[in-house]
Design a protein around this motif. Structure first.
Motif, PDB file in Angstrom:
ATOM      1  N   GLN A 180       0.831  -1.212   0.000  1.00 11.48           N
ATOM      2  CA  GLN A 180       0.000   0.000   0.000  1.00 11.48           C
ATOM      3  C   GLN A 180       0.862   1.257   0.000  1.00 11.48           C
ATOM      4  O   GLN A 180       0.513   2.252  -0.620  1.00 11.48           O
ATOM      5  N   LYS A 181       2.019   1.193   0.666  1.00 13.96           N
ATOM      6  CA  LYS A 181       2.883   2.377   0.771  1.00 13.96           C
ATOM      7  C   LYS A 181       3.355   2.866  -0.594  1.00 13.96           C
ATOM      8  O   LYS A 181       3.676   4.047  -0.754  1.00 13.96           O
ATOM      9  N   SER A 182       3.404   1.966  -1.588  1.00 16.58           N
ATOM     10  CA  SER A 182       3.879   2.340  -2.924  1.00 16.58           C
ATOM     11  C   SER A 182       2.750   2.523  -3.931  1.00 16.58           C
ATOM     12  O   SER A 182       2.997   2.951  -5.059  1.00 16.58           O
ATOM     13  N   TYR A 183       1.530   2.211  -3.531  1.00 18.20           N
ATOM     14  CA  TYR A 183       0.420   2.213  -4.488  1.00 18.20           C
ATOM     15  C   TYR A 183       0.205   3.599  -5.092  1.00 18.20           C
ATOM     16  O   TYR A 183      -0.121   3.723  -6.272  1.00 18.20           O
ATOM     17  N   GLY A 184       0.412   4.640  -4.297  1.00 16.83           N
ATOM     18  CA  GLY A 184       0.204   5.994  -4.795  1.00 16.83           C
ATOM     19  C   GLY A 184       1.193   6.416  -5.862  1.00 16.83           C
ATOM     20  O   GLY A 184       0.961   7.398  -6.569  1.00 16.83           O
ATOM     21  N   LEU A 185       2.289   5.671  -6.010  1.00 15.45           N
ATOM     22  CA  LEU A 185       3.288   5.989  -7.030  1.00 15.45           C
ATOM     23  C   LEU A 185       2.896   5.471  -8.413  1.00 15.45           C
ATOM     24  O   LEU A 185       3.511   5.830  -9.413  1.00 15.45           O
ATOM     25  N   ILE A 186       1.871   4.618  -8.461  1.00 17.11           N
ATOM     26  CA  ILE A 186       1.508   3.934  -9.705  1.00 17.11           C
ATOM     27  C   ILE A 186       0.538   4.774 -10.518  1.00 17.11           C
ATOM     28  O   ILE A 186      -0.451   5.304  -9.996  1.00 17.11           O
ATOM     29  N   ALA A 187       0.815   4.910 -11.825  1.00 15.80           N
ATOM     30  CA  ALA A 187      -0.095   5.645 -12.712  1.00 15.80           C
ATOM     31  C   ALA A 187      -1.473   4.996 -12.688  1.00 15.80           C
ATOM     32  O   ALA A 187      -1.593   3.768 -12.645  1.00 15.80           O
ATOM     33  N   THR A 188      -2.496   5.816 -12.707  1.00 20.00           N
ATOM     34  CA  THR A 188      -3.877   5.321 -12.630  1.00 20.00           C
ATOM     35  C   THR A 188      -4.144   4.254 -13.680  1.00 20.00           C
ATOM     36  O   THR A 188      -4.790   3.239 -13.401  1.00 20.00           O
ATOM     37  N   GLU A 189      -3.630   4.448 -14.889  1.00 20.56           N
ATOM     38  CA  GLU A 189      -3.866   3.498 -15.982  1.00 20.56           C
ATOM     39  C   GLU A 189      -3.270   2.127 -15.698  1.00 20.56           C
ATOM     40  O   GLU A 189      -3.706   1.123 -16.277  1.00 20.56           O
ATOM     41  N   ASN A 190      -2.254   2.077 -14.851  1.00 22.35           N
ATOM     42  CA  ASN A 190      -1.570   0.811 -14.575  1.00 22.35           C
ATOM     43  C   ASN A 190      -2.141   0.061 -13.382  1.00 22.35           C
ATOM     44  O   ASN A 190      -1.769  -1.093 -13.152  1.00 22.35           O
ATOM     45  N   ARG A 191      -3.017   0.680 -12.638  1.00 28.26           N
ATOM     46  CA  ARG A 191      -3.490   0.062 -11.397  1.00 28.26           C
ATOM     47  C   ARG A 191      -4.301  -1.206 -11.643  1.00 28.26           C
ATOM     48  O   ARG A 191      -4.421  -2.038 -10.752  1.00 28.26           O
ATOM     49  N   LYS A 192      -4.810  -1.374 -12.846  1.00 24.95           N
ATOM     50  CA  LYS A 192      -5.559  -2.594 -13.167  1.00 24.95           C
ATOM     51  C   LYS A 192      -4.632  -3.818 -13.208  1.00 24.95           C
ATOM     52  O   LYS A 192      -5.099  -4.951 -13.119  1.00 24.95           O
ATOM     53  N   PHE A 193      -3.326  -3.587 -13.328  1.00 27.81           N
ATOM     54  CA  PHE A 193      -2.370  -4.690 -13.337  1.00 27.81           C
ATOM     55  C   PHE A 193      -1.823  -4.983 -11.936  1.00 27.81           C
ATOM     56  O   PHE A 193      -1.055  -5.927 -11.768  1.00 27.81           O
ATOM     57  N   ILE A 194      -2.187  -4.176 -10.958  1.00 29.54           N
ATOM     58  CA  ILE A 194      -1.587  -4.220  -9.627  1.00 29.54           C
ATOM     59  C   ILE A 194      -2.439  -5.016  -8.643  1.00 29.54           C
ATOM     60  O   ILE A 194      -3.666  -4.888  -8.624  1.00 29.54           O
ATOM     61  N   LYS A 195      -1.758  -5.805  -7.824  1.00 32.99           N
ATOM     62  CA  LYS A 195      -2.410  -6.408  -6.648  1.00 32.99           C
ATOM     63  C   LYS A 195      -1.651  -5.937  -5.421  1.00 32.99           C
ATOM     64  O   LYS A 195      -0.417  -6.037  -5.374  1.00 32.99           O
ATOM     65  N   ARG A 196      -2.370  -5.414  -4.447  1.00 30.60           N
ATOM     66  CA  ARG A 196      -1.731  -4.946  -3.231  1.00 30.60           C
ATOM     67  C   ARG A 196      -1.539  -6.112  -2.263  1.00 30.60           C
ATOM     68  O   ARG A 196      -2.453  -6.913  -2.060  1.00 30.60           O
ATOM     69  N   ILE A 197      -0.354  -6.160  -1.672  1.00 32.92           N
ATOM     70  CA  ILE A 197      -0.019  -7.259  -0.754  1.00 32.92           C
ATOM     71  C   ILE A 197      -1.060  -7.383   0.345  1.00 32.92           C
ATOM     72  O   ILE A 197      -1.480  -8.478   0.706  1.00 32.92           O
ATOM     73  N   GLU A 198      -1.493  -6.256   0.864  1.00 34.75           N
ATOM     74  CA  GLU A 198      -2.409  -6.242   1.990  1.00 34.75           C
ATOM     75  C   GLU A 198      -3.785  -6.825   1.646  1.00 34.75           C
ATOM     76  O   GLU A 198      -4.559  -7.159   2.542  1.00 34.75           O
TER      77      GLU A 198
END
Length: 200
Positions: A180-198
């Motif tokens: 979560q601490k790094s999630y804000g660094l990710i471009a909005t368009e890329n967040r669909k590829f992201i899974k947060r550890i938490e």
């Protein structure tokens, strides 16, 4: 143990590329997290090794680029490899990487020919996905890495900084994991590829 030794020594199973969890751990100047990760993996109850080329037990050493062994996942035993890659030129901006890899030929041999890993829609055994999911969560608790990626031949393809701007060439099925601490660094368009550890 003879059967496991034969699987480990079978060079025909060490081909075809990797299905891997590749982790951008930390800056290269800090090797301690790599030691923590290495010690964790190679002391798991379901892991045998590391072994040398002749199946003799060896000690872990983070100065070694590669460690090879066997892992039991449910009723399956499969060879696997860990790599620690230290980017040293220049060391002040390089990163330590830790990869856990399964050869695709070994996946098909151990789990069955239906796991054709080099098709347009590759099929991956649930046992491997479950192992990787649990392991990345455990490693993140030991030391919170920058970014983890799960895919075929994905090591070194992306850095967390690459995800701060829209990806223009993400043709693969890579899944990215971060805290979560790094999630804000990710471009909005890329967040669909992201899974947060938490959230795993």
């Amino acid at each position: 143990m003879t059967e496991q030794k034969n699987i480990f020594l079978d060079k025909d199973l060490r081909c075809g590329g990797f299905y891997e969890l590749a982790i951008q751990v930390c800056p290269s100047i800090d090797n301690n997290p790599i030691k923590l990760y290495t010690d964790f993996i190679w002391t798991l109850n379901n892991v045998s090794g590391p072994f040398d080329e002749d199946f003799n037990s060896i000690q872990t050493d983070i100065e070694n680029f590669q460690h090879r062994g066997l892992i039991r996942l449910d009723n399956f035993v499969i060879p696997f490899t860990t790599y620690n890659v230290r980017e040293t030129e220049p060391i002040d901006i390089g990163f330590n990487w830790f990869d856990i890899c399964f050869y695709t030929a070994a996946i098909e041999y151990v789990f069955g020919s239906e796991y054709q890993t080099w098709t347009e829609n590759p099929k991956v055994p649930k046992e491997l996905t479950d192992f990787f999911t649990k392991t990345l969560k455990d490693l993140y608790k030991i030391f919170p890495f920058e970014l983890a990626m799960l895919d075929f031949e994905v090591s070194g393809q992306y850095y967390i900084d690459d995800l701060s701007k829209p990806l223009t060439n993400n043709w693969s099925i890579s899944t990215f994991y971060l805290g979560q601490k790094s999630y804000g660094l990710i471009a909005t368009e890329n967040r669909k590829f992201i899974k947060r550890i938490e959230e795993l």
